[in-house]
Design an enzyme around this catalytic site. Structure first.
Site, PDB file in Angstrom:
ATOM      1  N   CYS A   1      -9.641  -2.969  13.208  1.00 35.90           N
ATOM      2  CA  CYS A   1      -9.014  -2.929  14.532  1.00 35.90           C
ATOM      3  C   CYS A   1      -7.954  -4.014  14.713  1.00 35.90           C
ATOM      4  CB  CYS A   1     -10.061  -3.132  15.612  1.00 35.90           C
ATOM      5  SG  CYS A   1     -11.431  -2.014  15.507  1.00 35.90           S
TER       6      CYS A   1
ATOM      7  N   ARG B   1      -3.889  -3.104   8.433  1.00 38.26           N
ATOM      8  CA  ARG B   1      -5.299  -3.519   8.485  1.00 38.26           C
ATOM      9  C   ARG B   1      -6.246  -2.327   8.332  1.00 38.26           C
ATOM     10  NH1 ARG B   1      -6.056  -8.611  11.516  1.00 38.26           N
ATOM     11  NH2 ARG B   1      -8.002  -7.795  12.301  1.00 38.26           N
TER      12      ARG B   1
ATOM     13  N   TRP C   1     -10.589   1.143  14.392  1.00 38.78           N
ATOM     14  CA  TRP C   1     -11.257   1.587  13.169  1.00 38.78           C
ATOM     15  C   TRP C   1     -12.695   1.839  13.599  1.00 38.78           C
ATOM     16  CZ3 TRP C   1     -15.217  -0.065   9.861  1.00 38.78           C
ATOM     17  CH2 TRP C   1     -15.175   0.429   8.545  1.00 38.78           C
TER      18      TRP C   1
ATOM     19  N   ASN D   1     -11.924  -5.848  19.593  1.00 34.84           N
ATOM     20  CA  ASN D   1     -12.268  -5.811  18.166  1.00 34.84           C
ATOM     21  C   ASN D   1     -13.675  -6.368  18.036  1.00 34.84           C
ATOM     22  OD1 ASN D   1      -9.690  -5.049  17.687  1.00 34.84           O
ATOM     23  ND2 ASN D   1      -9.070  -6.902  16.587  1.00 34.84           N
ATOM     24  N   GLY D   2     -14.463  -5.815  17.133  1.00 36.01           N
ATOM     25  CA  GLY D   2     -15.813  -6.331  16.925  1.00 36.01           C
ATOM     26  C   GLY D   2     -16.853  -5.349  17.426  1.00 36.01           C
TER      27      GLY D   2
ATOM     28  N   GLU E   1     -13.529  -5.565 -11.103  1.00 38.47           N
ATOM     29  CA  GLU E   1     -12.334  -5.564 -10.260  1.00 38.47           C
ATOM     30  C   GLU E   1     -11.391  -4.429 -10.676  1.00 38.47           C
ATOM     31  OE1 GLU E   1     -11.268  -6.583  -7.589  1.00 38.47           O
ATOM     32  OE2 GLU E   1      -9.089  -6.601  -7.688  1.00 38.47           O
TER      33      GLU E   1
ATOM     34  N   LYS F   1     -10.243  -1.471  -8.169  1.00 43.33           N
ATOM     35  CA  LYS F   1      -8.841  -1.135  -7.874  1.00 43.33           C
ATOM     36  C   LYS F   1      -8.638   0.371  -7.993  1.00 43.33           C
ATOM     37  CE  LYS F   1      -7.567  -3.799  -6.137  1.00 43.33           C
ATOM     38  NZ  LYS F   1      -8.395  -4.903  -5.840  1.00 43.33           N
TER      39      LYS F   1
ATOM     40  N   GLU G   1     -10.665   2.422  -5.183  1.00 42.20           N
ATOM     41  CA  GLU G   1     -10.261   2.290  -3.785  1.00 42.20           C
ATOM     42  C   GLU G   1      -8.919   2.950  -3.480  1.00 42.20           C
ATOM     43  OE1 GLU G   1     -10.293  -1.819  -2.398  1.00 42.20           O
ATOM     44  OE2 GLU G   1      -9.192  -2.511  -4.133  1.00 42.20           O
TER      45      GLU G   1
ATOM     46  N   HIS H   1     -28.159   0.367 -21.661  1.00 40.45           N
ATOM     47  CA  HIS H   1     -29.254   0.528 -20.700  1.00 40.45           C
ATOM     48  C   HIS H   1     -28.926   1.575 -19.641  1.00 40.45           C
ATOM     49  CE1 HIS H   1     -31.188  -2.840 -22.599  1.00 40.45           C
ATOM     50  NE2 HIS H   1     -30.070  -3.538 -22.484  1.00 40.45           N
TER      51      HIS H   1
ATOM     52  N   LYS I   1      -8.060  -3.669   5.753  1.00 40.20           N
ATOM     53  CA  LYS I   1      -7.626  -4.893   5.077  1.00 40.20           C
ATOM     54  C   LYS I   1      -8.488  -6.079   5.483  1.00 40.20           C
ATOM     55  CE  LYS I   1      -4.966  -7.265   2.461  1.00 40.20           C
ATOM     56  NZ  LYS I   1      -5.277  -7.094   1.038  1.00 40.20           N
TER      57      LYS I   1
END
Ligand code: G6P
Length: 608
Positions: free
Chosen positions: A2, A27, A74, A100-101, A481, A485, A488, A504, A603
């Site tokens: 948000c 964001r 969001w 926001n929150g 990572e 990448k 996402e 395993h 973000k």
């Protein structure tokens, strides 16, 4: 996640709010809206989807209003929809609120308000704030907001206006960022300084439980006990906020290509070559405590978590510290025994990630020394920590983090070097690390100059639906990572694994349709990775290897290789990740994905 932008002054407000919303788009959001007041009447427009659809709805508007609030949402409580978009309003449409929150006790408050006759229209937690303010309003908006806040549990950044109160905006921060922008007879509030950058470089970062009251001629800041506070005005370098792709197709690609400079910014002025040590001004106040520390716990989320995992190996290599790395969302609920002999280091690009912030607060309660590596200057995490180091890497707009990750790795190395030199590391070793760090920008330039070749390889692999990434030691987190990448931004299934764990489980997945990206650069476990690669080959798996120039054995086994320059094993992840970033980018681009704003991601994750 948000975003909030508010303005009060003499200029037409809608273009300013729309510009702010566009700057906040990166964001991540699913709906947007604004409320402005003109001649004592509220004008509100909301829309599901992109800010551009809100803009389309406003194309016929002739509003001359000069104050208002706006929001990108969001979804947390209630689906993305026009009704659930902010601003939310009370029964009489006079109070408008953006938030926001999360309000944790909203159901309880909602029931109470319904009993008092309030009618609710949305599924949001935010709507209770608007009704509460309406309930408490008797002509004084500031008082009504203060009284309403008393009732709220949770984390929030709130802005409220009332159509009977001309040009006044009341904002409150508890756990979710609010920044005040100061202009000439005009004031702004936003959840992110990027939204304010074109209008002012004078900003005030509110702390938790502070309220700012803005109107077109003055502003003041109070605590929630109604006492006026004197807050420092920060002068922010607005050049670094240019939301300009500088000719690149996406921000992510621009940010990948910025890494030679952002790495240099991370170490410039922070090394003393003649002494083989680093110099970090932000840590000086706590250096005596740090020297004698026995234990370090690194906490972070997402990509910052993976840099923290590499950090663990770096600190173990260079210092005497016992090191753990933990995702912040787990750390905050563990029953850990912390005390003043433990340092807790938060790593965060945004400086606002809710879980990291909450984990730090928990560590503070238990008396640990709090440290931070943060890119967002003046944000909530650096406000809470005892000491820390900024990345100074400029804003990262692409949701998938790239340049901040590598910058974090350089700063982790500098901190470990600083502590290590107090704990027995030799001058020669210190000097060797410094020399290697200084070479990184040119080595990255060399890798970037191969972008075309990396693109060709990426296009070849873009036909697969699943990927395994493997690495060991310093490059186990690199594998995770790299996989993150890819998943996402391209929505392709990818898993990062410690290569030793292959047998395993993951090996059962391998066949000719399930390729592996192997991080096989030169270090003490290279031979082990080679064995894992053989096992994959024996099962018809395709292998793309990231390796060093001239590494013959890897070349023999892998189907494709991307060669990177050699550096010290502890710095090698910085170089190894660059082709993985480009590989993910080119595959996502080939698939036509929304690279800078992948679906469902944000973000800056300011809710738990
Ligand atoms: C989100 C972002 C990631 C980031 C993570 C942690 O998930 O999309 O790119 O790594 O948050 O954020 P932080 O700002 O704390 O580094």
């Amino acid at each position: 996640m948000c975003g909030i932008i508010c303005y009060t002054g003499k200029k037409k407000v809608i273009p300013i709010l729309m510009d702010g919303l566009k700057r906040l788009e990166y964001r991540g959001y699913d709906s947007a809206g604004l409320a402005v007041v003109e001649n004592g009447k509220t004008f509100m427009v909301k829309s599901k989807g992109k800010v551009s659809s809100l803009e389309a709805k406003l194309s016929d508007s002739s509003s001359e209003a000069t104050f208002g609030i706006a929001h990108t949402r969001w979804a947390t409580h209630g689906k993305p929809s026009e009704i659930n978009a902010h601003p939310q309003f009370g029964c009489n449409n006079k109070v408008s609120v953006v938030h926001n929150g999360i309000i944790e006790n909203y159901l309880e408050i909602k029931e109470e308000l319904i009993e008092k006759g309030h009618e609710f229209t949305s599924d949001t937690d935010t709507e209770v704030i608007a009704h509460l303010i309406e309930q408490n309003f008797n002509g004084d908006l500031e008082r009504a907001v203060l009284k309403s806040i008393e009732k709220l549990d949770g984390a929030f950044g709130i802005a409220a206006i009332h159509s009977d109160v001309d040009h006044k905006i009341v904002v409150v921060k508890r756990g979710s960022p609010i920044i005040i922008g100061i202009g000439e007879n005009e004031y702004f509030a936003a959840s992110d300084s990027t939204a304010l950058a074109p209008y002012t470089n004078q900003m005030i970062y509110l702390s938790d439980d502070e309220m700012a009251v803005l109107n077109s001629t003055e502003y003041y800041i109070k605590n929630l006990s109604n006492e006026v506070l004197k807050k420092k005005v920060e002068f922010v370098d607005s050049d670094i906020y240019t939301n300009d792709k500088k000719g690149f197709e996406h921000f992510m690609l621009k940010e990948i290509f910025e890494q030679p400079e952002t790495i240099e910014n991370a170490f410039r002025g922070r090394i003393i070559e003649s002494e083989g040590v680093s110099k970090l001004g932000g840590l000086e106040p706590v250096i005596d405590r740090l020297k004698n520390m026995k234990k370090l716990i690194i906490i972070s989320c997402g990509t910052s978590y993976y840099s923290g995992l590499i950090g663990r190996y770096i600190f173990e290599e260079l210092t005497e510290l016992n090191v753990e790395t933990e995702v912040a969302s787990e750390f905050r609920y563990r029953k850990l025994k912390l005390d003043k002999n433990v340092a807790v280091l938060a790593i965060s690009q945004s400086g606002e990630t809710a879980d990291t912030l909450a984990a730090l607060k928990e560590a503070k309660r238990k008396g640990a020394l709090l440290l931070g590596i943060v890119n967002g200057v003046g944000t909530s995490i650096p406000q809470l920590t005892d000491a820390g180091v900024y990345n100074h890497a400029g804003p990262e707009i692409g949701v998938a983090s790239t340049k901040i990750y590598t910058s974090q790795l350089v700063i982790l190395t500098l901190i470990a070097l600083l502590i290590g030199r107090y704990q027995g590391m030799s001058f020669t070793e210190g000097k060797e690390i410094i020399n290697a760090i200084k070479k990184l920008p040119d080595q990255i330039r060399e890798i970037l100059s191969n972008a075309k070749m990396i693109k060709e390889i990426a296009l070849k692999y873009s036909v697969y639906n699943d990927f395994l990434y493997i690495g060991r030691l310093f490059n186990f987190p690199t594998a995770m990572e790299g996989a993150l990448k890819l998943k996402e931004i391209s929505y392709i299934h990818a898993e990062g694994y410690a290569a030793g764990e292959m047998k395993h489980g993951p090996i059962s997945l391998i066949d000719e349709n399930f390729p592996t990206v192997a991080i096989a650069t030169d270090d003490l476990v290279l031979e082990k990775i080679l064995s894992n690669m053989e096992e994959i080959k024996a099962r018809d798996g395709k292998i793309l290897a990231i390796t060093n120039e001239g590494e013959k054995k890897v070349k023999k086994i892998a189907d494709d290789i991307i060669a990177v320059p050699r550096t010290l094993p502890l710095l090698q992840p910085i170089l190894n990740v660059i082709p993985l970033q480009l590989f993910a980018y080119y595959i996502a681009d080939e698939k036509g994905c929304n690279i800078d704003k992948p679906r469902n991601l944000a973000k800056s994750v300011t809710v738990e």
